[in-house]
Design a protein around this motif. Sequence first.
Motif, PDB file in Angstrom:
ATOM      1  N   PHE A   1      -8.490  50.724  -1.762  1.00  0.00           N
ATOM      2  CA  PHE A   1      -7.232  50.023  -2.011  1.00  0.00           C
ATOM      3  C   PHE A   1      -6.793  50.124  -3.465  1.00  0.00           C
ATOM      4  O   PHE A   1      -5.696  49.731  -3.816  1.00  0.00           O
ATOM      5  N   THR A   2      -7.664  50.649  -4.320  1.00  0.00           N
ATOM      6  CA  THR A   2      -7.289  50.782  -5.726  1.00  0.00           C
ATOM      7  C   THR A   2      -7.200  52.252  -6.155  1.00  0.00           C
ATOM      8  O   THR A   2      -6.239  52.652  -6.811  1.00  0.00           O
ATOM      9  N   TYR A   3      -8.194  53.050  -5.783  1.00  0.00           N
ATOM     10  CA  TYR A   3      -8.224  54.449  -6.258  1.00  0.00           C
ATOM     11  C   TYR A   3      -8.262  55.472  -5.129  1.00  0.00           C
ATOM     12  O   TYR A   3      -8.288  56.674  -5.382  1.00  0.00           O
TER      13      TYR A   3
ATOM     14  N   PHE B   1     -12.808  31.629 -16.192  1.00  0.00           N
ATOM     15  CA  PHE B   1     -12.529  31.981 -14.793  1.00  0.00           C
ATOM     16  C   PHE B   1     -11.275  32.835 -14.683  1.00  0.00           C
ATOM     17  O   PHE B   1     -10.235  32.501 -15.257  1.00  0.00           O
ATOM     18  N   LYS B   2     -11.415  33.917 -13.921  1.00  0.00           N
ATOM     19  CA  LYS B   2     -10.241  34.720 -13.562  1.00  0.00           C
ATOM     20  C   LYS B   2      -9.874  34.332 -12.137  1.00  0.00           C
ATOM     21  O   LYS B   2     -10.679  34.491 -11.213  1.00  0.00           O
ATOM     22  N   VAL B   3      -8.676  33.815 -11.972  1.00  0.00           N
ATOM     23  CA  VAL B   3      -8.229  33.311 -10.673  1.00  0.00           C
ATOM     24  C   VAL B   3      -7.375  34.385 -10.004  1.00  0.00           C
ATOM     25  O   VAL B   3      -6.387  34.851 -10.573  1.00  0.00           O
TER      26      VAL B   3
ATOM     27  N   ASN C   1     -14.349  44.008 -13.797  1.00  0.00           N
ATOM     28  CA  ASN C   1     -15.350  44.178 -12.739  1.00  0.00           C
ATOM     29  C   ASN C   1     -14.707  44.901 -11.564  1.00  0.00           C
ATOM     30  O   ASN C   1     -13.645  44.486 -11.084  1.00  0.00           O
ATOM     31  N   GLN C   2     -15.328  45.979 -11.117  1.00  0.00           N
ATOM     32  CA  GLN C   2     -14.796  46.715  -9.966  1.00  0.00           C
ATOM     33  C   GLN C   2     -15.489  46.238  -8.690  1.00  0.00           C
ATOM     34  O   GLN C   2     -15.667  46.993  -7.759  1.00  0.00           O
ATOM     35  N   ILE C   3     -15.867  44.934  -8.704  1.00  0.00           N
ATOM     36  CA  ILE C   3     -16.667  44.319  -7.637  1.00  0.00           C
ATOM     37  C   ILE C   3     -17.997  45.075  -7.571  1.00  0.00           C
ATOM     38  O   ILE C   3     -18.425  45.601  -6.544  1.00  0.00           O
TER      39      ILE C   3
HETATM   40  C1  MUC Z   1      -9.831  43.213 -10.348  1.00  0.00           C
HETATM   41  O1  MUC Z   1      -9.910  42.916 -11.532  1.00  0.00           O
HETATM   42  O2  MUC Z   1      -8.742  43.545  -9.926  1.00  0.00           O
HETATM   43  C2  MUC Z   1     -10.124  43.892  -7.261  1.00  0.00           C
HETATM   44  C3  MUC Z   1      -9.511  45.064  -6.995  1.00  0.00           C
HETATM   45  C4  MUC Z   1      -9.964  45.997  -7.927  1.00  0.00           C
HETATM   46  O3  MUC Z   1      -9.649  47.176  -8.035  1.00  0.00           O
HETATM   47  O4  MUC Z   1     -10.862  45.419  -8.763  1.00  0.00           O
HETATM   48  C5  MUC Z   1     -11.086  44.085  -8.350  1.00  0.00           C
HETATM   49  C6  MUC Z   1     -11.047  43.132  -9.467  1.00  0.00           C
END
Ligand code: MUC
Length: 367
Positions: free
Chosen positions: A53-55, A159-161, A293-295
Amino acid sequence: MKITAVEAIPFAIPYVKPLRFASGEVHAATHVLVRVHTDAGAVGVAEAPPRPFTYGETQDGIIAVIEGIFAPAVVGLTLLEREVVAARMARTVGNPAAKSAVDMAIWDALGKVLGLPVGDMLGGYTDRLRVSHMLGFAEPAAMVAEAEKMVDTYGIRTFKVKVGRHPASLDTAVVRALRERFGGDVELYVDGNRGWTAAESARAMREMADLDLLFAEELCDAADVLGRRWLVEQLAVPFIADESVPTPADVTREVLGRSATAISIKTARSGFTTSRRTHHLAEGLGVPVVMGNQIDGQIGTACTLAFGSAFELTSRYAGELSNFLDMSDDLLTEPLQIRDGHLHRSTAPGIGFEVDPEKLEKYRTDN
Ligand code: MUC
Ligand code: MG
């Protein structure tokens, strides 16, 4: 010091609870363990988290590109030829997590051969980072309860919300509840993962104007070029570009285009070699950096920690180093320990972790 083989091993470790955000959700760490073997005997290790979903990368795709293209391109090079490795991998477009894991495993092997911690090789600025915890989508009471647990158990105070839902009041209510619960004792910032339009973002940020936010991150899509510039111009806090800046060229474009006023560096997508370039660029441009963080699992977190602790600019703010707490287990012999809100990096050679062979056997999915 020659690279003799590169392995890509799929594994899957379930999450205790899923992490949900505007662009997707994660239920298991279905990552790829990358091992770089050398004729010196040292084996470098890193992990690649697929984030379609990101790359656009998948677990199968990461294995295919490493086995089919990157391994043949780097076998025979020495651990000192990291720029040659980067140039050869750059012939293939995309695949940032696959490239980064190969790069970081090479650094890990080099550190092991030299007997030096990678954090010291990169810059050695400090031995620790403050930890920021990411709160995924849930009801306000559950998100406040999770934050309370993080404060009480780990001493985390940043905290990052995650935001970007519709209606936006679902998210602004959470941020307000957190501020009411903790007062000025915690730092709060928000990350929209492109879930809102520029206008929705502006409205939500106005609604949260009294909540003393530290940053706002990727609230809307960078492809909305003028909308995002309009949004960023009116914000009272730095706007972090995350998924819009995987490369140094993207950083230059977003910052000079006034569509971002801060950046996230994620070793999972730019390794150590490219993250170093991005860091120097951010320093030159004069923009704040947050280690994102990329999880990541614990291996990825150790990589973020090694890089983030190497420079003043990357250690100034709390780094996002706690997503592994949502996992039911991990691969390391000695789990990372967050204490008093900090993670300390290992002084062992390389990135500073060891993979437990029994755990790898249990979680690998190719046998
Ligand atoms: C974030 O910082 O966005 C969720 C999607 C992604 O690409 O990384 C995570 C955390
Ligand atoms: Mg983000």
